[in-house]
Design an enzyme around this catalytic site. Structure first.
Site: not given
Ligand code: ADP
Ligand code: ZN
Length: 600
Positions: A206, A208-209, A212-213, A428, A503
């Site tokens: 998936g 980043p963010g 997964k962690t 705009e 654009d």
């Molecule tokens: P990845 O490892 O996929 O890059 P992380 O697990 O580090 O992403 O996510 C970063 C932060 O985003 C988490 O510590 C949490 O605060 C928030 N977050 C991401 N996904 C969720 C989720 N499904 N529910 C709650 N918080 C989330």
């Molecule tokens: Zn424009």
């Protein structure tokens, strides 16, 4: 912020270490060369000891010169100009021998020279220099690798985590798999007795963010087992062989505390496909091979589950995905509307909100955002509310935080000339008015001429639905809306500007994809071009085809520009009212825009 500072510090430290290493290596090389040069004469031992003895017997030796503190003698033969260097195995017995010979009538001038003390010291120092430098270098390398006494910067981390499933919002399907893994960790016996194999590796795929962690931590937290983590990029170092040894250490640690979770972030850094055997790749291979060895070597008794995260599963070496390794995959998708609302609710805990805050509507405006970004928005909003000395977070704080996270920080202080402002306002207003007459583009959220990031202004759209597919009609209308800015400049100001370059870039990308990826051009037909997969695809299609594709893209964007001008030409009054109000107020909200348009 803090961790960024740390990163910087570490980077700086590493840079300095690299510079010092380079200097030391240069000194070592220069030192060795000097040393060899200085000793060159000594090395010219062109006359053996036994030859010397024979020559003495034969009376051919005129002079022997001994240098104190050295076991080399300079020997002058009777008929020769140049002195020869001879290595003397035992000086005492040689002296004795020479004395005996002299007594027997062989004439030898015996000289003993004292060597300059300074030269002596220098010589000794020089001879030790390479060794000293080598020792220092090895020490530094170890320090850098975090294997020294204190520098544990890159070591893996063992944690007890309190994260639970309830901290992970949305992801209901994924949770099902996670529950299973927790069960394996808690009751390995139960599965072994049934003859079921405990999974060893699970790949979390998936962006980043996306959490997964978080998922990996939640699994460890629910099963109440240690969480050992390390990032794939940390395995790859400048010094070969260390990656593999790190993997070994990581699993040594895991075996000691099993059952446990081992989490490897960015596994693609070590596990990407083994292709050529250039330097870096070889190092990767060693690291990857070690990882495979470790995973294959798990005892059935040990319950170690390796979770690895990547956003590029297709890049991974197939060997990693074989049975017994990472044979399970969990795809962590971007959250949908309900998911986003749930994530916002989790991160809203412990924060005070004003009455006007509606998390559902924020979720509606944030299609495509990751969990991390949503968490970030609420955090930014809390910071803004604090700065603004409020007792609770208001909707305005959240809206501003959202803009900050999406478009960059507001730059009120950037001086913009009146002329530029006028142009931005017209541009705009053009986007907004054109969009208003396009069925799929009409949901304007805000128009602004306050510069943000690199943009002079912006027109923001509401994104209320999560869509899997975009229709051809919608893409065509998107092109028209994109040209609304340039068309307005042309019609209202009589000249166009560089302000539309972004654009144009976006429009051309869309048009290209319509023709070459989505098969939306009737003339070109159902063609899907992927030059990464097949670099010769265009050759296969033929030159003529290339021309057709180019023409088709051109006619898509040109038509869109033409249509944008047509719409505006019919609504010049609206363009004028909107752009003037923009100039005056800098911002027009959705409601006000609708009001203006309704009165036209
Ligand atoms: P990845 O490892 O996929 O890059 P992380 O697990 O580090 O992403 O996510 C970063 C932060 O985003 C988490 O510590 C949490 O605060 C928030 N977050 C991401 N996904 C969720 C989720 N499904 N529910 C709650 N918080 C989330
Ligand atoms: Zn424009």
């Amino acid at each position: 912020m803090e961790s960024k500072n740390n990163d910087n510090k570490n980077n700086k430290k590493q840079n300095i270490t690299i510079i010092i290493s380079v200097i030391l290596i240069v000194i070592a090389i220069v030192g060795t060369i000097l040393f060899m040069k200085y000793n060159k004469k000594d090395e010219n031992k062109d006359f053996s000891y036994s030859q010397l003895l024979t020559s003495i017997d034969e009376g051919l030796v005129e002079e022997v010169e001994m240098v104190e503190g050295s076991n080399t003698a300079k020997v002058k033969l009777v008929n020769e100009e140049e002195k020869k260097n001879v290595l003397i195995p035992s000086i005492d017995s040689f002296m004795e021998l020479v004395q005996n010979k002299s007594e027997n009538g062989i004439k030898i001038n015996f000289n003993q020279k004292e060597r300059n003390i300074f030269v002596n010291i220098l010589r000794t120092l020089l001879s030790f220099l390479p060794t000293i430098i080598l020792v220092v270098l090895v020490f530094m390398i170890f320090k850098m690798q975090g294997l020294g006494e204190k520098g544990k910067v890159y070591d893996s981390e063992t944690q007890r985590t309190k994260t639970k499933f309830e901290d992970v919002a949305g992801l209901d399907e994924e949770k099902q798999e996670m529950i299973e893994i927790v069960d394996f960790l808690k009751h390995p016996k139960k599965f072994q007795e049934m003859g079921a194999k405990v999974p060893r590796g699970v790949l979390l795929c998936g962006n980043p963010g996306t959490g997964k962690t978080l998922i990996a931590k939640a699994i460890a937290g629910e099963a109440d087992v240690p969480f050992i983590s390390m990032s794939g990029s940390e395995f790859i170092e400048m010094f070969a062989g260390l990656g593999a040894s790190r993997v070994r250490k990581l699993f040594e640690k895991a075996r000691k505390v099993a059952p446990c979770i081992v989490f490897i972030d960015e596994i693609d850094a070590i596990g990407s496909r083994r292709t050529s055997s250039s330097g870096a790749e070889t190092e990767n291979n060693q690291t990857l091979n070690q990882l495979l060895v470790e995973m294959d070597g798990f005892d059935t008794e040990e319950t170690i589950i390796v979770l690895a995260a990547t956003n590029r599963p297709e890049m991974l070496d197939k060997a990693l995905l074989r049975p017994g390794r990472f044979d399970r995959q969990i795809t962590v998708a971007l959250p949908d509307l309900n998911g986003r609302e749930a994530i916002l609710n989790i991160h809203a805990k412990g924060k005070q909100f004003a009455e006007d805050v509606n998390l559902r509507s924020i979720a509606e405006d944030t299609a495509g955002f990751t969990g991390a970004e949503l968490a970030n928005i609420l955090n930014e909003a809390a910071i803004l509310a604090t700065i603004r000395e409020r007792t609770s977070i208001t909707n305005k704080d959240i809206e501003d935080a959202l803009k900050k996270v999406t478009v960059g920080i507001e730059k009120h202080n950037r001086v913009v000339s009146e002329k530029d402002k006028k142009r931005t306002a017209v541009h705009e207003a053009g986007h907004a008015v054109v969009s208003h007459f396009l069925e799929t583009q009409k949901d304007i959220k805000e128009i602004s001429i306050i510069p943000r990031g690199i943009a002079g202004g912006y027109t923001m759209y509401k994104s209320s639905e999560d869509k899997c597919y975009i229709s051809k009609n919608e893409m065509e209308e998107k092109l028209i809306a994109l040209f609304g800015g340039r068309a307005a400049e042309k019609l209202a100001l009589g000249d166009i500007s560089t302000g539309a370059s972004n654009d144009l870039e976006v429009a051309n990308d869309i048009a290209k994809n319509m023709v070459t990826v989505y098969g939306m051009s009737d003339t070109v037909g159902q063609i899907h071009i992927n030059l990464e997969k097949d670099p010769y695809q265009l050759e296969l299609l033929g030159d003529k085809y290339g021309d057709i594709i180019g023409n088709e893209i051109k006619s898509l964007v040109d038509n869109a520009y033409f249509k944008a001008q047509t719409i505006l030409a019919n609504h010049m009054d609206a363009l004028e009212v909107v752009s003037n109000e923009l100039l005056e107020n800098e911002v027009i909200a959705a409601d006000r825009f609708e009001e203006i348009m309704a009165n036209m």
